[in-house]
Structures are given as C-alpha cells and as structure tokens.
Write an enzyme that holds these catalytic residues in place. Structure first.
Site, PDB file in Angstrom:
ATOM      1  N   GLY A  20       5.573  -4.819   9.213  1.00 41.18           N
ATOM      2  CA  GLY A  20       6.595  -5.712   8.733  1.00 41.18           C
ATOM      3  C   GLY A  20       6.924  -5.746   7.063  1.00 41.18           C
ATOM      4  O   GLY A  20       7.062  -6.046   6.604  1.00 41.18           O
ATOM      5  N   TYR A  44       4.850  10.132  -3.704  1.00 39.25           N
ATOM      6  CA  TYR A  44       3.945   8.503  -4.135  1.00 39.25           C
ATOM      7  C   TYR A  44       3.635   8.806  -5.395  1.00 39.25           C
ATOM      8  O   TYR A  44       3.204   9.161  -5.933  1.00 39.25           O
ATOM      9  CB  TYR A  44       3.398   8.046  -2.991  1.00 39.25           C
ATOM     10  CG  TYR A  44       3.359   7.922  -1.709  1.00 39.25           C
ATOM     11  CD1 TYR A  44       4.887   7.856  -0.849  1.00 39.25           C
ATOM     12  CD2 TYR A  44       2.341   7.556  -0.912  1.00 39.25           C
ATOM     13  CE1 TYR A  44       5.342   7.512   0.261  1.00 39.25           C
ATOM     14  CE2 TYR A  44       2.432   7.551   0.744  1.00 39.25           C
ATOM     15  CZ  TYR A  44       4.618   7.446   0.603  1.00 39.25           C
ATOM     16  OH  TYR A  44       4.435   7.272   2.813  1.00 39.25           O
TER      17      TYR A  44
HETATM   18  N1  NAP Z   1       5.965   7.538   6.762  1.00 35.72           N
HETATM   19  C1  NAP Z   1       6.642   7.365   5.698  1.00 35.72           C
HETATM   20  O1  NAP Z   1       7.813   6.941   5.358  1.00 35.72           O
HETATM   21  C2  NAP Z   1       6.404   6.264   5.276  1.00 35.72           C
HETATM   22  C3  NAP Z   1       7.445   5.172   4.641  1.00 35.72           C
HETATM   23  C4  NAP Z   1       6.403   3.682   4.071  1.00 35.72           C
HETATM   24  C5  NAP Z   1       5.092   3.743   3.783  1.00 35.72           C
HETATM   25  N2  NAP Z   1       4.159   4.980   4.709  1.00 35.72           N
HETATM   26  C6  NAP Z   1       2.983   4.801   4.708  1.00 35.72           C
HETATM   27  O2  NAP Z   1       3.059   3.547   5.373  1.00 35.72           O
HETATM   28  C7  NAP Z   1       1.450   3.278   4.504  1.00 35.72           C
HETATM   29  C8  NAP Z   1       1.672   1.294   5.438  1.00 35.72           C
HETATM   30  O3  NAP Z   1       3.594   0.152   4.573  1.00 35.72           O
HETATM   31  P1  NAP Z   1       3.541  -0.325   3.739  1.00 35.72           P
HETATM   32  O4  NAP Z   1       2.869  -1.316   2.816  1.00 35.72           O
HETATM   33  O5  NAP Z   1       5.253  -0.088   3.248  1.00 35.72           O
HETATM   34  O6  NAP Z   1       3.867  -1.543   4.719  1.00 35.72           O
HETATM   35  P2  NAP Z   1       3.083  -2.565   5.551  1.00 35.72           P
HETATM   36  O7  NAP Z   1       1.430  -1.838   5.755  1.00 35.72           O
HETATM   37  O8  NAP Z   1       3.882  -3.514   6.767  1.00 35.72           O
HETATM   38  O9  NAP Z   1       2.557  -3.881   4.166  1.00 35.72           O
HETATM   39  C9  NAP Z   1       2.266  -4.050   3.195  1.00 35.72           C
HETATM   40  C10 NAP Z   1       2.526  -4.778   2.112  1.00 35.72           C
HETATM   41  O10 NAP Z   1       1.902  -6.260   2.703  1.00 35.72           O
HETATM   42  C11 NAP Z   1       0.823  -6.512   2.038  1.00 35.72           C
HETATM   43  N3  NAP Z   1      -0.068  -7.123   2.784  1.00 35.72           N
HETATM   44  C12 NAP Z   1      -1.384  -5.685   3.257  1.00 35.72           C
HETATM   45  N4  NAP Z   1      -2.325  -6.847   3.956  1.00 35.72           N
HETATM   46  C13 NAP Z   1      -1.743  -8.209   3.692  1.00 35.72           C
HETATM   47  C14 NAP Z   1      -2.613  -8.990   4.344  1.00 35.72           C
HETATM   48  N5  NAP Z   1      -3.969  -9.489   5.224  1.00 35.72           N
HETATM   49  N6  NAP Z   1      -2.080 -10.122   3.951  1.00 35.72           N
HETATM   50  C15 NAP Z   1      -0.868 -10.260   3.512  1.00 35.72           C
HETATM   51  N7  NAP Z   1      -0.376  -9.190   2.865  1.00 35.72           N
HETATM   52  C16 NAP Z   1      -0.981  -8.065   2.763  1.00 35.72           C
HETATM   53  C17 NAP Z   1       0.774  -5.748   0.886  1.00 35.72           C
HETATM   54  O11 NAP Z   1       0.696  -6.351  -0.219  1.00 35.72           O
HETATM   55  P3  NAP Z   1      -1.051  -6.053  -1.015  1.00 35.72           P
HETATM   56  O12 NAP Z   1      -0.985  -4.306  -1.517  1.00 35.72           O
HETATM   57  O13 NAP Z   1      -0.435  -6.912  -2.670  1.00 35.72           O
HETATM   58  O14 NAP Z   1      -1.935  -6.790  -0.896  1.00 35.72           O
HETATM   59  C18 NAP Z   1       1.764  -4.953   0.147  1.00 35.72           C
HETATM   60  O15 NAP Z   1       3.521  -5.699  -0.249  1.00 35.72           O
HETATM   61  C19 NAP Z   1       1.761   3.113   3.126  1.00 35.72           C
HETATM   62  O16 NAP Z   1       1.263   2.169   1.984  1.00 35.72           O
HETATM   63  C20 NAP Z   1       2.184   4.373   3.006  1.00 35.72           C
HETATM   64  O17 NAP Z   1       0.496   5.031   2.988  1.00 35.72           O
HETATM   65  C21 NAP Z   1       4.808   6.162   5.148  1.00 35.72           C
END
Ligand code: NAP
Length: 328
Positions: free
Chosen positions: A206, A57
């Site tokens: 999502g 990251y």
């Molecule tokens: N192992 C892997 O391959 C892998 C892959 C992807 C992700 N990950 C991990 O999983 C974590 C989470 O996944 P992700 O960030 O991809 O997706 P997510 O948590 O499903 O969604 C994140 C998105 O949602 C927004 N968001 C968060 N809370 C919200 C709320 N209450 N209302 C409206 N929008 C909201 C965030 O924007 P803002 O930041 O602007 O709030 C961001 O755009 C990552 O941070 C990472 O650590 C791991």
C-alpha cells in the site's frame, strides 16, 4: 526463498523486488547509487530472483541501475521491464504503444539492462490508440527474435487480457493489489486463473501504508507521489488508519510485522501470485522476504477480509489523471 510459477512456466522468487523507488516516486531519491547497487545485490544473496523496473522509471536511470547491479548474476535472475510511454526531455508526455515504438524501446532497454534478452516485457498501460492485438503482435516478433522471453500487461482489464492472450500467450499481469486495493478480485483474477496467467501485485504494501510506517503525522517530501494521492490526504489517512491498526494487532499475535502480514495475505491468495514490494533498505528487504515464513490461518484471512470490508477504503488510489489510465 521458494519460487513460484507465473504463466508459461516462468519461475520467480515468491517475493520479488520493486526497484522504482530507487529512482523516483518516494523522494528524495537515494543520493548514493552504489548503495542501491548494494541493495540489489543483497536481494540476490537472500534468494530474490525477480526484479521489476521500467523504461519510464527515472526515466531510464532505473533500468541502468538494475542492469549494472545484476550484470554479474544475469543468468540467475528474472528481469522484468515495461514499455508504453512517449518520453520527451526526460518526462513522460503520454502513452505510446505503437509497434515501432515497442521495438525501439526493447532495443534501448536491452542496452540499459546490459543483457541480450528481456525476461518479461510488460505493456505499462493499455493504449487506447493502439489495439492490444497489435501490441501482442509486436511483442511476439520480439520473442521470435530472441529479444524478449515473456509478455505481460499492467493495469489491463479482463477483456483486454483475453484479446492479448489470443494473439500471444500472456505470462503475467501486474496491477495494484493489496489489502486496501481489491480491484483485481472481481474480474481480473478469475480470468487469469482460467487462462493460466500469473499475477504480480504492485504496491503490495500500500505504498508503505500497510506497514504502519505512514500516518497523519507523516510529512511527504518533494517528489513523493503520495502527496498527490487522495488516499493519503490527511482526512482519508485518518479514516484508513483503522485497517492498519488491525493489521498491527494481528502482526503482534503472529510474531510478525504488519508489512509481513500484508504480503502473506497476498501470497495466500493464489500460488501463482508473486508480489514485488519496493524498498531501498536491506533490513526491510529481509523483513519483506520473511513474509514467506508467515502462515496465516483461514480464520486470519477471513478476519482480515472482514475487517477490510467493514472499514472500506477512503480515497482513490491515484489522482484523477492517473485514474483514467488504469483498468482499461
Ligand atoms: N506497473 C505499475 O504501474 C507500477 C506502479 C507502481 C509500482 N510498480 C512496481 O511495484 C513496486 C512496488 O510498489 P511501490 O514501491 O509503489 O509500493 P510498496 O512496495 O507497496 O511500498 C513501497 C514503500 O514502502 C516502504 N517500505 C518497503 N518495505 C517496508 C517495510 N518492511 N517497512 C516499512 N516500510 C517499507 C518503502 O520505503 P523504503 O524504500 O524507504 O524502504 C516505500 O516507501 C515498485 O517498485 C515498482 O517496481 C509498478
């Protein structure tokens, strides 16, 4: 916030914090590093004890950020990071889980995280060129040396999980799982239940879609990974919207937000599941943490499942290049 046990007795807050978006993927990246340190510390103040980062990251800067922010409370939190890439000139150019690489990455991650032990060290993607037994063996040596406490896998198939677990106990598997990404349900979750391994759903909101904050009018800026994901194409978004509309309606009825419904649905699947929603904003962090207070009835769960099945999901969750790396 209550805690949950993953495998091998590792206790984490029921809702963790995904830190990736603080350094990449949802561009533009936050301009002020201190703001992100503030979000990380606010999370600790609100009872979050489970933080997710990775070498790749940034690369590197996300681990540095997490390391700096959490140094004052290091003994109160569980920090998870990931290895498994060959990184050249600041870009990941392929997979690399050779044992010597794992050892090297562990030492570098320890420095960046300002710690002497990594709580949970995941292989980020299964490497077809390195038997998972060798990967588990390398992590076992790190555990023996006190540099790592727990072993994890990300986006691994059930058979791979079994092979790894036979060499060194796996504590958690982290894969994409949410109302619109159901892949782990068929084989991975039953395998984890059998082996006593925890599950950490990534992208549990999502990638923002299930919160209702994204629709066909959303213009993804440069550096936003969603611009390259088929599911977020205009046509697919329009077709997928019906699921979010349903979640929004249920949220109103339950006096919750759509994002809280999406997270509560995950929490209700199994007591050994701990989602890691990602956010860069304290108010969203609080909202997401509040999902632990949302109780969905059996009827709510059945209704969400039936609706998701009826609508189906239009478009893959990754572009073809990234799709080739998952579920191996
Ligand atoms: N192992 C892997 O391959 C892998 C892959 C992807 C992700 N990950 C991990 O999983 C974590 C989470 O996944 P992700 O960030 O991809 O997706 P997510 O948590 O499903 O969604 C994140 C998105 O949602 C927004 N968001 C968060 N809370 C919200 C709320 N209450 N209302 C409206 N929008 C909201 C965030 O924007 P803002 O930041 O602007 O709030 C961001 O755009 C990552 O941070 C990472 O650590 C791991």
């Amino acid at each position: 916030m209550h805690t949950r046990a993953l495998g091998q007795g590792l206790e984490v807050s029921a809702i963790g914090l995904g830190c990736m978006g603080m350094s990449q993927s949802y561009g533009p990246n936050p301009g002020d590093r201190q703001d992100m340190i503030g979000v990380l510390r606010a999370a600790v103040d609100r009872g979050v004890t489970f933080f997710d980062t990775a070498e790749v990251y940034g690369p590197y800067v996300n681990e540095e950020l997490v390391g700096e922010a959490l140094a004052p409370v290091r003994d109160q939190v569980v920090v998870a990071t990931k290895f498994g890439w060959r990184i050249e000139d600041g870009t990941s150019v392929g997979l690399d889980s050779r044992p010597e690489q794992i050892t090297k990455v562990a030492d570098a991650s320890l420095r960046r995280l300002r710690t002497d032990t990594i709580d949970l060290f995941y292989q980020h993607r299964v490497d077809p060129d390195v038997p998972v037994e060798d990967v588990a063996g390398a992590v076992a040596e790190l555990v023996q040396a006190g540099k790592v406490r727990h072993f994890g896998l990300s986006e691994a198939a059930a058979a791979t999980i079994r092979r790894a677990h036979a060499v060194h106990p796996v504590t958690a598997v982290q894969s994409e799982y949410s109302l619109w990404t159901r892949d782990p349900e068929s084989e991975v979750l039953p395998t984890l239940a059998e082996l006593g391994i925890g599950f950490v759903p990534f992208s549990p909101l999502g990638k923002g879609f299930l919160t209702g904050a994204v629709d066909t009018t959303t213009a993804f800026t440069e550096g936003d990974i969603r611009a390259s994901i088929p599911r977020f194409d205009q046509d697919n978004l329009a077709a997928n919207q019906a699921l979010v509309d349903h979640v929004v309606t249920l949220a109103r009825a339950r006096n919750a937000t759509p994002g809280q419904i999406a997270l509560a649905w995950l929490l209700a699947q199994q007591p050994w599941i701990a989602p890691i929603p990602g956010t860069r904003r304290i108010e969203r962090l609080e909202e997401n943490a509040g999902s632990t207070q949302v109780a969905l009835s059996a009827d709510d769960m059945a209704d969400l499942d039936a609706t998701a099945a009826r609508i189906g999901v239009h478009g893959d969750r990754y572009n073809p290049q990234h799709m080739r790396l998952v579920g191996k």
